[in-house]
Design an enzyme around this catalytic site. Sequence first.
Site, PDB file in Angstrom:
ATOM      1  N   ASP A  83       0.889  -1.365  -0.033  1.00  0.00           N
ATOM      2  CA  ASP A  83      -0.059  -0.138  -0.040  1.00  0.00           C
ATOM      3  C   ASP A  83       0.787   1.098   0.028  1.00  0.00           C
ATOM      4  OD1 ASP A  83      -2.038  -1.752   0.297  1.00  0.00           O
ATOM      5  OD2 ASP A  83      -2.970  -0.882   2.139  1.00  0.00           O
ATOM      6  N   HIS A 139       4.842  -7.578   0.331  1.00  0.00           N
ATOM      7  CA  HIS A 139       4.597  -8.781  -0.290  1.00  0.00           C
ATOM      8  C   HIS A 139       5.020  -8.746  -1.721  1.00  0.00           C
ATOM      9  CE1 HIS A 139       0.994  -9.606   2.417  1.00  0.00           C
ATOM     10  NE2 HIS A 139       1.432  -8.449   2.628  1.00  0.00           N
ATOM     11  N   SER A 243       8.284   3.914   4.925  1.00  0.00           N
ATOM     12  CA  SER A 243       9.429   3.920   4.245  1.00  0.00           C
ATOM     13  C   SER A 243       9.229   3.992   2.834  1.00  0.00           C
ATOM     14  CB  SER A 243      10.714   3.348   4.529  1.00  0.00           C
ATOM     15  OG  SER A 243      11.609   3.788   4.358  1.00  0.00           O
TER      16      SER A 243
END
Length: 275
Positions: A83, A139, A243
Amino acid sequence: MSAITRILPKRRLSRWVGKFMHYRGPKFWARATVKSFAWFYNINLEEAEKPYTEYPSIGDFFIRRLKLGTRPVANTWAVHPADSKITQSAPIDDGTLIQAKGITYKLSEFTQDPDCDKKWAGGFFLTYYLCPTDYHRVHSPVDGDITSVRYMPGELWPVNEWSTTNIKNLFSVNERVLVEIDTDLGPVGVVFVGATNVGHICLSFDEQIQGNQKGPHIFQHKFYSPEIPTHKGAELGMFRMGSTIVMLYPPSFRQKFEGHLNLGPSVKVNGPLIK
């Protein structure tokens, strides 16, 4: 901003913030602080794996997993790893990546891989910025086998807009971890870039590789034999605070998919990278 940022003890500060974020006080403290954090950053509590009352600290909530099925894996060759907001995306021409408008950095310095030009020069890169609002587990964007990991010690500058436009070679200076995945189109690189308050990078498949630990910070290059199978949507690791992820794709990916990429700017993990 410049003077203050330059003199701050960024590693030590990041560890202090980490301790505060993971402080496990009485239950009423955890509930109040987690709910306040979620409210301040407008986090959708309905997506969290557990009720917010079950997280013992802000830090535990920050690296929360999502409910099963919340981010279904798209049926494309590659998906988005997090995301995030895509801040840069472009071909890797002349072994160069774009940091910000008019500012570039070198693939060789960023990866510290003597074979990086063979793998990714002429390919394509994407920079994903994760802010505190975002889900913070990363992921795998592809199916393949994890062949190696490089841990590259460095600084912990912020990765906000000010830093990307003012700190030369920011992404090559900051601490980072490069996960290399072998795919049917060639090697894909997933690079975790640390930042102030985000030095603690953790890998889900190898607990020995962690960022911003006490003691000497030594470059590591670890090969896996046998290689570790992974698939789109499999968890690779996490940031303790927001980050950046930089994705490196080989020339064969660029030849096949350039012009057909879903570049956001805001994207969700497991969403389609290819239209």
